[in-house]
Enzyme design. Structure first.
Site, PDB file in Angstrom:
ATOM      1  N   HIS A  64      -9.247  -1.189  -7.911  1.00  0.00           N
ATOM      2  CA  HIS A  64      -8.845  -0.018  -7.128  1.00  0.00           C
ATOM      3  C   HIS A  64      -7.663   0.702  -7.767  1.00  0.00           C
ATOM      4  CE1 HIS A  64      -8.679   2.360  -3.444  1.00  0.00           C
ATOM      5  NE2 HIS A  64      -7.358   2.167  -3.404  1.00  0.00           N
ATOM      6  N   ASP A 111       0.836  -1.200   0.000  1.00  0.00           N
ATOM      7  CA  ASP A 111       0.000   0.000   0.000  1.00  0.00           C
ATOM      8  C   ASP A 111       0.872   1.252   0.000  1.00  0.00           C
ATOM      9  OD1 ASP A 111      -1.956   1.898   0.312  1.00  0.00           O
ATOM     10  OD2 ASP A 111      -2.861   1.009   2.097  1.00  0.00           O
TER      11      ASP A 111
END
Length: 459
Positions: free
Chosen positions: A367, A270
Site C-alpha cells: 500500500h 495512518d
C-alpha cells in the site's frame, strides 16, 4: 485561512502532544479569532486549579515531590476551551487538526424546495454554526433579532452541551452534484464535481452516498459534536431531509504523552505522508486558488473538494495475519510506522532496496508503494478521516472501518488517479470494502456578514 485555534502552535514548531503528528496542520493565518472563552468558564477553570493547589498543600512533602514532575503541555482539562473561528477565507474543518469525534451527514432538499429555500437554509445553518463554534447557545446568535436569519426551530437551544466549552468544534458545508439540478444552478456547477468513475473494488450502497448538501462536524467532545448535529438537523426545518448520517472517532486529545500519528482500527500508523501546509505546493494541491482558473466558477475561490468513502475493514481476516505479513501488505513497520526499507516514520521509503532474497524489501503491491505521490504523477490529497464502529453483525463480524475523507483542489488530479492505481493491485484491497461514496464541492469560507454558499446562491 479560517482554521485558526485561539491557542495556535507557532509556525514551524511541533504539534502539541495531544495531536497526531502527521495529520496535524499548522493554523491558517487569515481572519481574526471570532470566538472567545466565556468568563464563567475561565473562572471555573481557575477555581478548579485553586482547589487542586489547596489539596496539594494539605498532602505534605511526599505529594509535593511527585507534583514537581513536569506537567504535560496540554492537560485534558483544557480541551474544552479551544475554539476555531467560523468566518474566514476558507472553511474550518479542512486543515484543522483531527478531532476526537465526528459526524458526517448528507441532506436532500425536499420536493418543491429550490434556490430560495436553499439560501434561507444556508443562512440558518451558518448562523447556528457560528454560535456553536463559539461555544454559545444557538438562540444567542440566530434569533429573530440576532443575526443572519430566523431559525426554523425558533432558536431554542437544547442544552445538550451545557457547561462545555467550544471543544475545537468545526462545521463544514458542501454541495453535491444533484444540488445544482434542484436549485436550477447547473450553469454554476464546476466540472470537477462530475461523478467519480466506478472502481472494481466498489460495493456501494446508493442510499448511503452522495446527497444535495453535506455537513462535516468535528469536535473534541462527543456531546459538543452531537449538539451540533442535532441543532443543524432541526434547523433544516421543512427545507431538507437527512439522506444519510455516519459517526466517527479518533484518538482523544491528551491520550499520548508525545506527538504521534494516529492509528486506524487495523492498528496501523495512518497519515504519515499527508501533505503539510509548509510544503511549497500545499495550497495549489488542496485548495482552489483565490483567483480561480479558467472554467472554474468564481464561487469556488478558496474552496476545496471532499471525497467521502465509507470503507469497511475486514478485521477478522486482517487479524489472522501475522504482524510480519501485515507489514508486507502495508510496506511499513507496525510498531512505529517506519518504512520496511529502514529509518523512522518520516524517512523516505527506498523503493529500490532489495532484501537477501533479491526481492524488493517493500513489496511491489504494498500500500505504501502504490500510494506514493511520485508514483502517481504527483497526485496528492489531504486525508482527514475518522474511524467508525457501527456494531457487530449476527455472525460476530464487526461493522467497523474508516470514514475516509480527502481534500483536494481537483479530484480528477487527486483522488481518482490514486484510487485507480490502488484498484489495479493494492495488497490492502483484500482486507477492505468500499461501501459508500460521495463527492462534494466545498466553497470558500464565509466572511463577516456572509453565509456559506452566498456567492453561489445569490450570484
Amino acid at each position: 485561512m479560517s482554521d485558526t485555534r485561539q491557542n495556535p502552535t507557532a509556525p514551524g514548531t511541533p504539534p502539541p502532544p495531544d495531536r497526531p503528528a502527521a495529520t496535524v496542520t499548522t493554523a491558517e493565518p487569515e481572519g481574526p479569532a471570532a470566538a472567545t472563552v466565556t468568563r464563567r468558564r475561565l473562572l471555573s477553570t481557575a477555581g478548579a486549579a485553586g482547589a487542586a493547589g489547596l489539596a496539594l498543600g494539605a498532602a505534605g512533602a511526599a505529594a509535593y515531590t511527585t507534583a514537581r514532575r513536569p506537567a504535560p503541555v496540554t492537560a485534558l482539562t483544557t480541551v474544552g476551551t479551544d475554539a476555531v473561528p467560523f468566518h474566514g477565507a476558507r472553511q474550518p474543518g479542512i486543515t484543522t487538526p483531527a478531532h476526537a469525534r465526528g459526524h458526517l451527514v448528507a441532506f436532500d432538499l425536499v420536493p418543491g424546495a429550490g434556490r430560495t429555500e436553499a439560501a434561507a437554509l444556508l443562512r440558518r445553518w451558518s448562523a447556528a454554526a457560528e454560535a456553536l463554534m463559539a461555544g454559545e447557545p444557538v438562540n444567542a446568535r440566530t434569533g429573530a433579532e440576532g443575526g443572519t436569519g430566523t431559525p426554523a426551530t425558533g432558536g431554542h437551544d437544547t442544552g445538550i452541551s451545557l457547561d462545555a466549552g467550544p471543544s475545537s468544534l468545526t462545521v463544514t458545508f458542501g454541495f453535491g452534484h444533484s444540488f445544482f439540478d434542484r436549485t436550477k444552478l447547473t450553469a454554476h456547477r464546476p466540472a470537477a464535481l462530475d461523478p467519480l468513475p466506478a472502481f472494481s473494488s466498489d460495493r456501494l450502497d446508493a442510499a448511503r452516498g452522495e446527497g444535495d448538501l453535506w455537513i462535516q462536524i468535528g469536535a473534541d467532545d462527543a456531546l459538543v459534536a452531537f449538539h451540533a448535529l442535532r441543532t443543524l438537523q432541526k434547523e433544516a426545518g421543512a427545507a431538507a431531509r437527512v439522506r444519510w448520517q455516519m459517526n466517527g472517532f479518533n484518538r482523544s486529545p491528551g491520550a499520548t504523552d508525545q506527538p504521534m500519528t494516529a492509528r486506524n482500527l487495523m492498528g496501523q500508523v495512518d497519515g504519515t505522508r499527508n501533505p503539510k501546509p509548509a510544503d511549497p505546493d500545499f495550497d495549489q494541491r488542496i485548495f482552489v486558488p483565490a483567483k480561480v482558473p479558467a472554467g472554474t466558477p468564481e464561487w469556488m475561490a478558496d474552496g476545496s473538494y471532499a471525497v467521502v468513502r465509507r470503507i469497511r475493514m475486514l478485521l477478522d481476516d486482517w487479524e489472522r495475519l501475522s504482524v510480519a505479513r501485515q507489514e508486507q501488505v502495508i510496506g511499513r513497520r507496525k510498531s512505529d510506522g517506519a518504512p520496511l526499507s529502514g529509518g523512522t516514520e518520516t524517512t523516505e521509503p527506498d523503493l529500490d532496496k532489495l532484501g537477501p532474497d533479491g526481492k524488493p524489501v517493500i513489496p511491489v503491491n504494498a500500500h505504501a508503494r502504490i500510494t506514493r505521490p511520485d508514483t502517481n504523477g504527483g497526485a496528492a490529497m489531504l486525508r482527514r478521516p475518522f474511524s467508525f464502529h457501527d456494531g457487530i453483525d449476527s455472525d460476530g463480524t464487526p461493522d467497523a472501518g474508516l470514514l475516509f475523507i480527502c481534500w483536494q483542489a481537483d479530484p480528477l488530479k487527486g483522488f481518482v488517479p490514486v484510487q485507480r492505481k490502488l484498484d489495479r493491485g493494492d495488497a490492502l484491497s483484500a482486507f477492505i470494502r468500499h461501501e459508500s461514496s460521495g463527492l462534494f464541492a466545498v466553497p470558500g469560507g464565509a466572511r463577516k456578514g456572509e453565509y456559506v454558499g452566498q456567492r453561489l446562491l445569490e450570484s
